[in-house]
Write a protein that holds these residues in place. Structure first.
Motif, PDB file in Angstrom:
ATOM      1  N   GLY A 149     -10.294   9.396   0.423  1.00  0.00           N
ATOM      2  CA  GLY A 149     -10.669   8.756   1.678  1.00  0.00           C
ATOM      3  C   GLY A 149      -9.517   8.011   2.312  1.00  0.00           C
ATOM      4  N   TYR A 150      -8.283   8.447   2.010  1.00  0.00           N
ATOM      5  CA  TYR A 150      -7.068   7.722   2.420  1.00  0.00           C
ATOM      6  C   TYR A 150      -6.963   7.418   3.913  1.00  0.00           C
ATOM      7  CZ  TYR A 150      -5.393  12.342   3.814  1.00  0.00           C
ATOM      8  OH  TYR A 150      -5.286  13.564   4.418  1.00  0.00           O
ATOM      9  N   PRO A 151      -7.479   8.244   4.835  1.00  0.00           N
ATOM     10  CA  PRO A 151      -7.299   7.891   6.261  1.00  0.00           C
ATOM     11  C   PRO A 151      -7.935   6.551   6.636  1.00  0.00           C
ATOM     12  CG  PRO A 151      -7.945  10.197   6.036  1.00  0.00           C
ATOM     13  CD  PRO A 151      -8.148   9.564   4.695  1.00  0.00           C
ATOM     14  N   ASN A 152      -8.899   6.103   5.836  1.00  0.00           N
ATOM     15  CA  ASN A 152      -9.597   4.848   6.146  1.00  0.00           C
ATOM     16  C   ASN A 152      -9.223   3.707   5.210  1.00  0.00           C
ATOM     17  OD1 ASN A 152     -11.217   6.176   8.183  1.00  0.00           O
ATOM     18  ND2 ASN A 152     -12.387   7.098   6.507  1.00  0.00           N
ATOM     19  N   ASN A 153      -8.147   3.881   4.433  1.00  0.00           N
ATOM     20  CA  ASN A 153      -7.826   2.890   3.394  1.00  0.00           C
ATOM     21  C   ASN A 153      -6.612   2.015   3.713  1.00  0.00           C
ATOM     22  OD1 ASN A 153      -9.948   3.823   1.870  1.00  0.00           O
ATOM     23  ND2 ASN A 153      -8.690   5.196   0.613  1.00  0.00           N
ATOM     24  N   SER A 154      -6.034   2.173   4.896  1.00  0.00           N
ATOM     25  CA  SER A 154      -4.834   1.417   5.239  1.00  0.00           C
ATOM     26  C   SER A 154      -5.151   0.180   6.078  1.00  0.00           C
ATOM     27  CB  SER A 154      -3.855   2.308   6.006  1.00  0.00           C
ATOM     28  OG  SER A 154      -2.725   1.558   6.441  1.00  0.00           O
ATOM     29  N   LEU A 155      -4.345  -0.845   5.873  1.00  0.00           N
ATOM     30  CA  LEU A 155      -4.433  -2.072   6.665  1.00  0.00           C
ATOM     31  C   LEU A 155      -3.541  -2.029   7.899  1.00  0.00           C
ATOM     32  CD1 LEU A 155      -4.239  -4.566   3.668  1.00  0.00           C
ATOM     33  CD2 LEU A 155      -6.269  -4.158   5.069  1.00  0.00           C
ATOM     34  N   LEU A 156      -2.814  -0.952   8.067  1.00  0.00           N
ATOM     35  CA  LEU A 156      -1.839  -0.880   9.152  1.00  0.00           C
ATOM     36  C   LEU A 156      -2.517  -0.527  10.480  1.00  0.00           C
ATOM     37  CD1 LEU A 156       1.150   0.817   7.296  1.00  0.00           C
ATOM     38  CD2 LEU A 156       1.032  -1.537   8.156  1.00  0.00           C
ATOM     39  N   GLU A 192       0.826  -1.202   0.000  1.00  0.00           N
ATOM     40  CA  GLU A 192       0.000   0.000   0.000  1.00  0.00           C
ATOM     41  C   GLU A 192       0.868   1.263   0.000  1.00  0.00           C
ATOM     42  OE1 GLU A 192      -1.232   0.780   4.559  1.00  0.00           O
ATOM     43  OE2 GLU A 192      -2.453  -0.753   3.577  1.00  0.00           O
ATOM     44  N   SER A 193       1.941   1.211  -0.789  1.00  0.00           N
ATOM     45  CA  SER A 193       2.858   2.349  -0.864  1.00  0.00           C
ATOM     46  C   SER A 193       2.190   3.621  -1.358  1.00  0.00           C
ATOM     47  CB  SER A 193       4.037   1.998  -1.776  1.00  0.00           C
ATOM     48  OG  SER A 193       4.826   0.980  -1.203  1.00  0.00           O
ATOM     49  N   PHE A 194       1.110   3.468  -2.145  1.00  0.00           N
ATOM     50  CA  PHE A 194       0.465   4.642  -2.728  1.00  0.00           C
ATOM     51  C   PHE A 194      -0.921   4.901  -2.141  1.00  0.00           C
ATOM     52  CE2 PHE A 194       3.226   2.680  -5.949  1.00  0.00           C
ATOM     53  CZ  PHE A 194       4.116   3.721  -6.165  1.00  0.00           C
ATOM     54  N   VAL A 195      -1.288   4.184  -1.094  1.00  0.00           N
ATOM     55  CA  VAL A 195      -2.671   4.257  -0.607  1.00  0.00           C
ATOM     56  C   VAL A 195      -3.022   5.626  -0.037  1.00  0.00           C
ATOM     57  CG1 VAL A 195      -2.351   3.498   1.800  1.00  0.00           C
ATOM     58  CG2 VAL A 195      -4.421   2.828   0.524  1.00  0.00           C
ATOM     59  N   ASP A 196      -2.032   6.357   0.463  1.00  0.00           N
ATOM     60  CA  ASP A 196      -2.315   7.668   1.045  1.00  0.00           C
ATOM     61  C   ASP A 196      -2.665   8.717  -0.005  1.00  0.00           C
ATOM     62  OD1 ASP A 196      -1.734   6.432   3.378  1.00  0.00           O
ATOM     63  OD2 ASP A 196       0.101   7.526   3.813  1.00  0.00           O
ATOM     64  N   PHE A 197      -2.515   8.364  -1.270  1.00  0.00           N
ATOM     65  CA  PHE A 197      -2.913   9.271  -2.342  1.00  0.00           C
ATOM     66  C   PHE A 197      -4.354   9.012  -2.791  1.00  0.00           C
ATOM     67  CE2 PHE A 197       1.763   8.737  -2.981  1.00  0.00           C
ATOM     68  CZ  PHE A 197       2.137  10.021  -2.600  1.00  0.00           C
ATOM     69  N   SER A 198      -4.978   7.988  -2.234  1.00  0.00           N
ATOM     70  CA  SER A 198      -6.346   7.631  -2.645  1.00  0.00           C
ATOM     71  C   SER A 198      -7.367   8.501  -1.919  1.00  0.00           C
ATOM     72  CB  SER A 198      -6.616   6.158  -2.359  1.00  0.00           C
ATOM     73  OG  SER A 198      -6.530   5.892  -0.963  1.00  0.00           O
ATOM     74  N   ASN A 221      -2.550  17.429   5.514  1.00  0.00           N
ATOM     75  CA  ASN A 221      -2.803  18.561   4.620  1.00  0.00           C
ATOM     76  C   ASN A 221      -2.157  18.344   3.256  1.00  0.00           C
ATOM     77  OD1 ASN A 221      -4.145  19.783   6.746  1.00  0.00           O
ATOM     78  ND2 ASN A 221      -2.423  21.083   7.316  1.00  0.00           N
ATOM     79  N   ALA A 222      -0.942  17.768   3.264  1.00  0.00           N
ATOM     80  CA  ALA A 222      -0.221  17.517   2.012  1.00  0.00           C
ATOM     81  C   ALA A 222      -0.975  16.520   1.142  1.00  0.00           C
ATOM     82  CB  ALA A 222       1.186  17.010   2.310  1.00  0.00           C
ATOM     83  N   CYS A 223      -1.517  15.479   1.760  1.00  0.00           N
ATOM     84  CA  CYS A 223      -2.270  14.477   0.995  1.00  0.00           C
ATOM     85  C   CYS A 223      -3.539  15.072   0.397  1.00  0.00           C
ATOM     86  CB  CYS A 223      -2.604  13.286   1.889  1.00  0.00           C
ATOM     87  SG  CYS A 223      -1.158  12.304   2.374  1.00  0.00           S
ATOM     88  N   SER A 224      -4.218  15.912   1.163  1.00  0.00           N
ATOM     89  CA  SER A 224      -5.434  16.567   0.657  1.00  0.00           C
ATOM     90  C   SER A 224      -5.090  17.508  -0.496  1.00  0.00           C
ATOM     91  CB  SER A 224      -6.131  17.342   1.775  1.00  0.00           C
ATOM     92  OG  SER A 224      -6.550  16.470   2.804  1.00  0.00           O
ATOM     93  N   LYS A 225      -3.991  18.229  -0.341  1.00  0.00           N
ATOM     94  CA  LYS A 225      -3.552  19.149  -1.393  1.00  0.00           C
ATOM     95  C   LYS A 225      -3.186  18.370  -2.650  1.00  0.00           C
ATOM     96  CE  LYS A 225      -0.350  23.026  -2.092  1.00  0.00           C
ATOM     97  NZ  LYS A 225       0.747  23.824  -1.476  1.00  0.00           N
ATOM     98  N   SER A 236       5.270   7.789  -0.297  1.00  0.00           N
ATOM     99  CA  SER A 236       4.135   8.506   0.295  1.00  0.00           C
ATOM    100  C   SER A 236       4.563   9.794   0.988  1.00  0.00           C
ATOM    101  CB  SER A 236       3.421   7.615   1.312  1.00  0.00           C
ATOM    102  OG  SER A 236       2.880   6.475   0.691  1.00  0.00           O
ATOM    103  N   TYR A 237       5.720   9.781   1.609  1.00  0.00           N
ATOM    104  CA  TYR A 237       6.110  10.878   2.477  1.00  0.00           C
ATOM    105  C   TYR A 237       7.168  11.785   1.860  1.00  0.00           C
ATOM    106  CZ  TYR A 237       3.398   8.305   5.909  1.00  0.00           C
ATOM    107  OH  TYR A 237       2.375   7.666   6.575  1.00  0.00           O
ATOM    108  N   GLY A 238       7.515  11.555   0.598  1.00  0.00           N
ATOM    109  CA  GLY A 238       8.380  12.482  -0.127  1.00  0.00           C
ATOM    110  C   GLY A 238       9.815  12.528   0.344  1.00  0.00           C
TER     111      GLY A 238
END
Length: 605
Positions: free
Chosen positions: A432-439, A424-430, A510-514, A459-461
């Motif tokens: 509704g990302y806060p609810n999309n991780s299995l971690l 899920e390396s790219f899941v934070d770009f999806s 904020n970065a993910c939302s942007k 994900s974190y640049g």
């Protein structure tokens, strides 16, 4: 006008390449530096070319002769080339320097053909080519006033990184008028050598002259023209990439697998990172602790597992930190036995770790390479696999399987006793990302057969830190991987980054939302390019099909050659069958607009 070339040096840093030859005989993409330079000079209708030779000088003289493409060559020999610096070589040529207007050139340069015309056609008689300072540059710098007069020459010793934004690097190509040489440069050269000896550099004389009120020594800044100074093997490698032929340039860039910071003007739409994180304050905190992080050892695996657990809110014995996700992928895949189910096209670091006969591949039968959990279960229902791999969102398609369906796959693989790997390396770009991780500890506890991999780099640049994690409630697997990799597998900068991340979690959100907003805007812009079909994505890239006008290879080469933009040609990847697909990373607004503008220009051709 004449040209004076300084070519007496030994070039020791080039090792074996200059063991029996002077530096200018080194070849860049099959052509010696001196042949390239002499060909460029032969087009200027010069009266003559004077070459100051020293180390292996007779070989160079024998190679060039006394005439090159109808331009006369004269030689001056420096017998103490091994005991002096280039001020002495130029001092030996001082009589010639006063006979005519001169181009002064160092022989270890490679540059665009346009540079000589640029300096000759400039109306100022005494001028130095300069380029805005970049990190790869070394040697003499200058500072300029508003009218491009050279205010000061800055030596290596006087260089200050805090002032680097004001510096220009001398390209080591100068134009001196006969009057300047006779009445200013040579008299000061004589005095300088008499006072300080010959183990200096000719720029030091220019530094003294620049302090005069009536110097008239101007700088001519470059405007994107290519050049490089070749002092060592790495310089040679970079020069061969920058000055590669149209046919070879793309291959040379791609074979580097990153390191594009060495090419500051390159826009990298190939490698995938978060363009809006980390924030400025976090970077400043890292910089403030640079000295201690550089000089101290990082912690071992146990401590860094605690940090990784805190970072993602999971138990430390459920997580293993990696020097990038790639280190963990290698360890994991080589540990697993049996056949692995893989959905193509995909991130090929996984299947490349398995033999072909150990792969069971599923290629979605549609133009977008899209699929659902149901599609996966239907395809692999009767297949003999021991492991199922899901990259979510997938790379390069950007296909995203919602969390509800991922959990259905987790249940299905659990019942079938199949190991389930989710990257899920790219899941934070999806969305509704806060609810999309299995971690989460509960999710990991519920599915002991589940392995989650995440690249922190993407994900974190922070790809330069090389960070990734592998998480599972299968403690035996985690313990084995921790033993398989080095106890000090990450450095102190990466460790410190994880330690301070908690202070910047809101910035990350904020970065993910942007980013999601920019992806939507960028998609709208790309959809205006009529030769591209953009495939919807929940990641930080778009897979695009080229439907007319260009092949994927042609478009990739054109963007690199004419716009210095690098994209991913996917035609050679598995499942594309040489079809014309490209992958475009999503960067910040300015960079994305630069790509769109380039594509619009190519559309108009």
């Amino acid at each position: 006008m004449q040209a004076i070339i300084l070519a007496a040096g030994m070039g020791k840093r080039l090792g074996e390449l200059t063991q029996n030859n002077t530096k200018c005989m080194v070849k860049v993409n099959g052509i010696t530096l001196i042949d390239r330079l002499m060909t460029q000079l032969s087009e200027l209708s010069l009266k003559k070319i004077i070459i100051v030779i020293g180390y292996q000088g007779e070989k160079l003289r024998s190679y060039l002769g006394d005439n090159y493409l109808n331009t006369k060559i004269e030689y001056i020999y420096n017998p103490i080339y091994d005991k002096t610096n280039n001020i002495y070589s130029l001092a030996l040529a001082k009589e010639s320097l006063q006979e005519d207007d001169s181009l002064l050139i160092e022989s270890d340069l490679i540059f665009d053909n346009s540079l000589f015309r640029k300096i000759i056609d400039n109306p100022y008689p005494d001028i130095a080519l300069v380029d805005k300072y970049e990190s790869w540059m070394d040697g003499t710098m200058v500072t300029l006033d508003e009218e491009n007069n050279i205010e000061n020459f800055v030596s290596k010793k006087a260089f200050k990184y805090s002032d680097a934004h004001n510096y220009y690097k001398t390209v080591n190509i100068y134009k001196f008028s006969k009057e300047f040489s006779k009445h200013k440069y040579v008299p000061f050269l004589d005095a300088y050598c008499k006072a300080l000896g010959h183990n200096e550099y000719y720029e030091q004389v220019l530094k003294v002259i620049s302090r005069l009120d009536d110097t008239h020594l101007k700088a001519l800044p470059l405007n994107g023209e290519k050049w490089y100074e070749i002092d060592d093997i790495q310089d040679l490698d970079i020069a061969e990439t920058i000055f590669a032929t149209k046919k070879d340039q793309l291959i040379k860039y791609q074979s580097r697998y990153g390191g594009y910071w060495r090419f500051p003007s390159l826009l990298d739409f190939c490698y995938l990172v978060n363009p809006y994180f980390p924030p400025k304050k976090m970077k400043e905190e890292l910089k403030a602790n640079f000295d201690i992080l550089l000089t101290e050892y990082p912690s071992g695996m146990k401590i860094n597992s605690l940090l990784a657990g805190k970072y993602f809110g999971i138990k430390s014995d459920y997580v293993c930190i990696g020097n990038g996700a790639a280190e963990l992928i290698k360890s994991l895949i080589e540990k697993l036995h049996g056949k692995i189910g893989v959905i193509f096209p995909t991130f090929e670091e996984y299947p490349n770790r398995k033999k072909q006969e150990e792969l069971v591949t599923y290629i979605p039968d549609n133009r977008d390479f899209s699929y659902t959990a149901k599609d996966i279960m239907n395809y692999f229902a009767e297949k003999d696999i021991q492991t199922l791999l899901l990259i979510n969102p997938d790379n390069p398609s950007g296909n995203f399987v919602p969390m509800k369906e991922v959990l259905e796959l987790a249940e299905w693989t659990k019942k079938k006793n199949i190991r389930f790997i989710v990257d899920e390396s790219f899941v934070d770009f999806s969305e509704g990302y806060p609810n999309n991780s299995l971690l989460h500890n509960k999710t990991l506890d519920d599915y002991n057969h589940l392995v989650v991999i995440k690249s922190i780099s993407k994900s974190y640049g922070v790809p330069g830190l090389r960070l990734g994690i592998l998480a599972s409630s299968d403690k035996a697997l985690i313990a084995w991987i921790k033993k398989d990799i080095s106890i000090w597998n990450i450095n102190s900068f990466a460790e410190f980054y994880m330690q301070i991340f908690g202070k910047y979690e809101q910035d990350y959100s904020n970065a993910c939302s942007k980013f999601i907003a920019e992806r939507k805007r960028f998609l709208s812009e790309l959809q205006q390019i009529d030769f591209l079909r953009i495939i919807p994505s929940q990641a930080n890239y778009f897979l695009c099909e080229i439907i007319k006008q260009y092949t994927s290879r042609e478009l990739t080469r054109l963007l690199l050659k004419h716009y210095n933009i690098l994209i991913k040609d996917c035609s050679t990847k598995s499942a594309f069958n040489s079809s014309n697909y490209i992958r475009i990373a999503i960067r910040d607004t300015n960079d994305n607009n630069a790509l769109v503008n380039a594509l619009k220009e190519l559309q108009a051709i």
